[in-house]
Scaffold this motif. Structure first.
Motif, PDB file in Angstrom:
ATOM      1  N   UNK A  82      -0.250 -16.202  65.107  1.00 40.35           N
ATOM      2  CA  UNK A  82      -0.827 -15.607  66.310  1.00 40.35           C
ATOM      3  C   UNK A  82       0.236 -14.942  67.171  1.00 40.35           C
ATOM      4  N   UNK A  83       1.350 -15.653  67.357  1.00 40.68           N
ATOM      5  CA  UNK A  83       2.412 -15.149  68.234  1.00 40.68           C
ATOM      6  C   UNK A  83       3.749 -15.727  67.785  1.00 40.68           C
ATOM      7  N   UNK A  84       4.807 -14.956  68.013  1.00 39.84           N
ATOM      8  CA  UNK A  84       6.166 -15.429  67.726  1.00 39.84           C
ATOM      9  C   UNK A  84       6.920 -15.532  69.038  1.00 39.84           C
ATOM     10  N   UNK A  85       7.483 -16.687  69.288  1.00 38.56           N
ATOM     11  CA  UNK A  85       8.300 -16.911  70.485  1.00 38.56           C
ATOM     12  C   UNK A  85       9.767 -16.768  70.099  1.00 38.56           C
ATOM     13  N   UNK A  86      10.420 -15.776  70.646  1.00 43.35           N
ATOM     14  CA  UNK A  86      11.839 -15.539  70.365  1.00 43.35           C
ATOM     15  C   UNK A  86      12.666 -16.034  71.545  1.00 43.35           C
ATOM     16  N   UNK A  87      13.389 -17.125  71.332  1.00 48.76           N
ATOM     17  CA  UNK A  87      14.185 -17.722  72.408  1.00 48.76           C
ATOM     18  C   UNK A  87      15.662 -17.625  72.047  1.00 48.76           C
ATOM     19  N   UNK A  88      16.304 -16.570  72.512  1.00 51.21           N
ATOM     20  CA  UNK A  88      17.730 -16.369  72.222  1.00 51.21           C
ATOM     21  C   UNK A  88      18.590 -17.170  73.187  1.00 51.21           C
ATOM     22  N   UNK A  89      19.600 -17.805  72.630  1.00 52.61           N
ATOM     23  CA  UNK A  89      20.514 -18.605  73.434  1.00 52.61           C
ATOM     24  C   UNK A  89      21.819 -18.704  72.668  1.00 52.61           C
ATOM     25  N   UNK A  90      22.936 -18.501  73.354  1.00 49.23           N
ATOM     26  CA  UNK A  90      24.235 -18.575  72.680  1.00 49.23           C
ATOM     27  C   UNK A  90      24.453 -19.930  72.019  1.00 49.23           C
ATOM     28  N   UNK A  91      23.809 -20.967  72.555  1.00 47.05           N
ATOM     29  CA  UNK A  91      23.956 -22.308  71.988  1.00 47.05           C
ATOM     30  C   UNK A  91      23.319 -22.415  70.611  1.00 47.05           C
ATOM     31  N   UNK A  92      22.473 -21.418  70.265  1.00 41.60           N
ATOM     32  CA  UNK A  92      21.788 -21.442  68.972  1.00 41.60           C
ATOM     33  C   UNK A  92      22.460 -20.567  67.920  1.00 41.60           C
ATOM     34  N   UNK A  93      23.655 -20.076  68.235  1.00 40.34           N
ATOM     35  CA  UNK A  93      24.350 -19.216  67.272  1.00 40.34           C
ATOM     36  C   UNK A  93      24.566 -19.952  65.964  1.00 40.34           C
ATOM     37  N   UNK A  94      24.988 -21.198  66.054  1.00 43.95           N
ATOM     38  CA  UNK A  94      25.102 -22.070  64.882  1.00 43.95           C
ATOM     39  C   UNK A  94      24.207 -23.270  65.158  1.00 43.95           C
ATOM     40  N   UNK A  95      22.924 -23.183  64.813  1.00 46.73           N
ATOM     41  CA  UNK A  95      21.952 -24.195  65.246  1.00 46.73           C
ATOM     42  C   UNK A  95      22.242 -25.586  64.693  1.00 46.73           C
ATOM     43  N   UNK A 148       5.278 -10.506  69.508  1.00 50.39           N
ATOM     44  CA  UNK A 148       6.569 -11.168  69.677  1.00 50.39           C
ATOM     45  C   UNK A 148       6.866 -11.268  71.172  1.00 50.39           C
ATOM     46  N   UNK A 149       7.078 -12.478  71.636  1.00 55.43           N
ATOM     47  CA  UNK A 149       7.337 -12.707  73.059  1.00 55.43           C
ATOM     48  C   UNK A 149       8.736 -13.306  73.229  1.00 55.43           C
ATOM     49  N   UNK A 150       9.585 -12.631  73.995  1.00 57.10           N
ATOM     50  CA  UNK A 150      10.905 -13.185  74.282  1.00 57.10           C
ATOM     51  C   UNK A 150      10.764 -14.178  75.433  1.00 57.10           C
ATOM     52  N   UNK A 151      11.423 -15.313  75.293  1.00 60.38           N
ATOM     53  CA  UNK A 151      11.254 -16.366  76.283  1.00 60.38           C
ATOM     54  C   UNK A 151      12.509 -17.213  76.360  1.00 60.38           C
ATOM     55  N   UNK A 152      12.509 -18.172  77.251  1.00 64.00           N
ATOM     56  CA  UNK A 152      13.606 -19.139  77.369  1.00 64.00           C
ATOM     57  C   UNK A 152      13.024 -20.439  77.892  1.00 64.00           C
ATOM     58  N   UNK A 153      13.786 -21.505  77.697  1.00 62.49           N
ATOM     59  CA  UNK A 153      13.287 -22.821  78.096  1.00 62.49           C
ATOM     60  C   UNK A 153      14.326 -23.553  78.933  1.00 62.49           C
ATOM     61  N   UNK A 154      13.831 -24.266  79.905  1.00 64.62           N
ATOM     62  CA  UNK A 154      14.704 -25.054  80.767  1.00 64.62           C
ATOM     63  C   UNK A 154      14.949 -26.397  80.091  1.00 64.62           C
TER      64      UNK A 154
END
Length: 316
Positions: A58-71, A169-175
């Motif tokens: 239905x939807x893709x949540x794209x959450x970019x974060x430098x901390x995820x470079x090497x997950x 595709x929705x770009x987002x971030x999480x606290x």
């Protein structure tokens, strides 16, 4: 309660791994009101685009974060828990791969719930079959409907969802507080031109009967000739014939090729648990009493060092 499902994208080197598409197929059997895919990366645009093409998403949540470079699981779990709460998801699914086995229990702990591992069949949105006793038995489990269900999917039990979708595709971030006690050091991975063992349509495996690391060349050569992935039994791995990333079985990789050929493998319960979803199983062993013949579609009693050259000629 609506069955709003969040699937955690599994990827490597900027490419979505097929286990994600298999998890989508599993989710489609849970009468979902929505299936969203969460991509946690430092720059996940390409991965998100691939996920958006999967039918059923239905939807893709794209959450970019430098901390995820090497997950790492420690870094991803708090973000997934935050996403699950923010989106009010009823289900959070991940693949039962090395990635998922490390990650999903942490997600469940963050959400304060138990989890269901290794879903191999869906009866309803909260009732599933999963293997127990090293795959020697199947149990049906029912999860509570009043809390978020965290689960891992046995990828070998489901075909990959086809491409052809066009999800938003929705770009987002999480606290989310990302811990620093676990840090990425480096990634060591085997490099091979052969098909990936867990997604290959054909797999050739060798066991203790191959005899040595040098003798495994006959397995590799035959596999290369027919375009197959190469696996091994735990006995072959323990004997040092091959690296442990080639191990097939309950404590190795669970696979579901269309064709599985095994040479010199007796067929311990743990190995059979890894190949139960294979299409056609062909077994070659000198011992006519070997347990592998009980599950093989085609069995041949004989010396693999005589039979493989004959097979080689037949496919030339």
């Amino acid at each position: 309660m609506s069955n709003k499902i969040l699937i955690i994208a599994d990827y490597l080197n900027g490419e979505l791994i097929q286990s994600t598409a298999r998890a989508v197929t599993c989710a489609q059997q849970m009468s979902p009101t929505a299936i969203d895919v969460l991509v946690l990366c430092d720059d996940g645009a390409n991965i998100a685009a691939q996920a958006a093409k999967l039918e059923g998403v239905t939807k893709v949540l794209q959450a970019d974060n430098d901390a995820n470079k090497h997950p790492t699981a420690a870094a991803l779990a708090p973000q997934i828990a935050a996403a699950a709460k923010a989106g009010e998801y009823s289900h959070v699914l991940g693949p039962n791969t090395t990635f998922g086995k490390d990650l999903m229990p942490r997600v469940a702990a963050k959400l304060g719930v138990a989890m269901v591992t290794d879903i191999m069949a869906v009866h309803s949105a909260h009732e599933f079959d999963r293997p127990i006793y090293a795959g020697n038995a199947i149990i049906t489990v029912k999860a509570p409907e009043d809390q978020t269900l965290v689960a891992s999917v046995r990828c070998a039990s489901y075909p990959a969802a086809a491409e052809g979708g066009n999800a938003e595709i929705e770009t987002t971030s999480f606290d989310a507080e990302i811990p620093s006690h676990t840090r990425f050091v480096n990634l060591e991975q085997a490099k091979s031109d052969r098909p990936d063992l867990q997604t290959a349509g054909k797999v050739i495996s060798g066991g203790r009967g191959v005899g040595s690391e040098e003798n495994f060349k006959i397995i590799y050569d035959f596999a290369d000739k027919i375009g197959a992935g190469v696996g091994a039994s735990r006995a072959a791995v323990d004997a040092g014939f091959v690296p442990n990333d080639m191990q097939v079985g309950q404590t190795g990789k669970i696979i579901s090729p269309e064709l599985y050929m095994c040479f010199g493998i007796s067929g311990a319960i743990q190995h059979l648990a890894g190949i139960k979803d294979a299409g056609t199983i062909v077994a070659i062993n000198k011992d006519e009493e070997a347990p592998i013949f009980e599950v093989a579609d085609i069995g041949l009693v004989g010396d693999l060092f005589e039979i493989i050259p004959e097979l080689d000629k037949a496919v030339s």
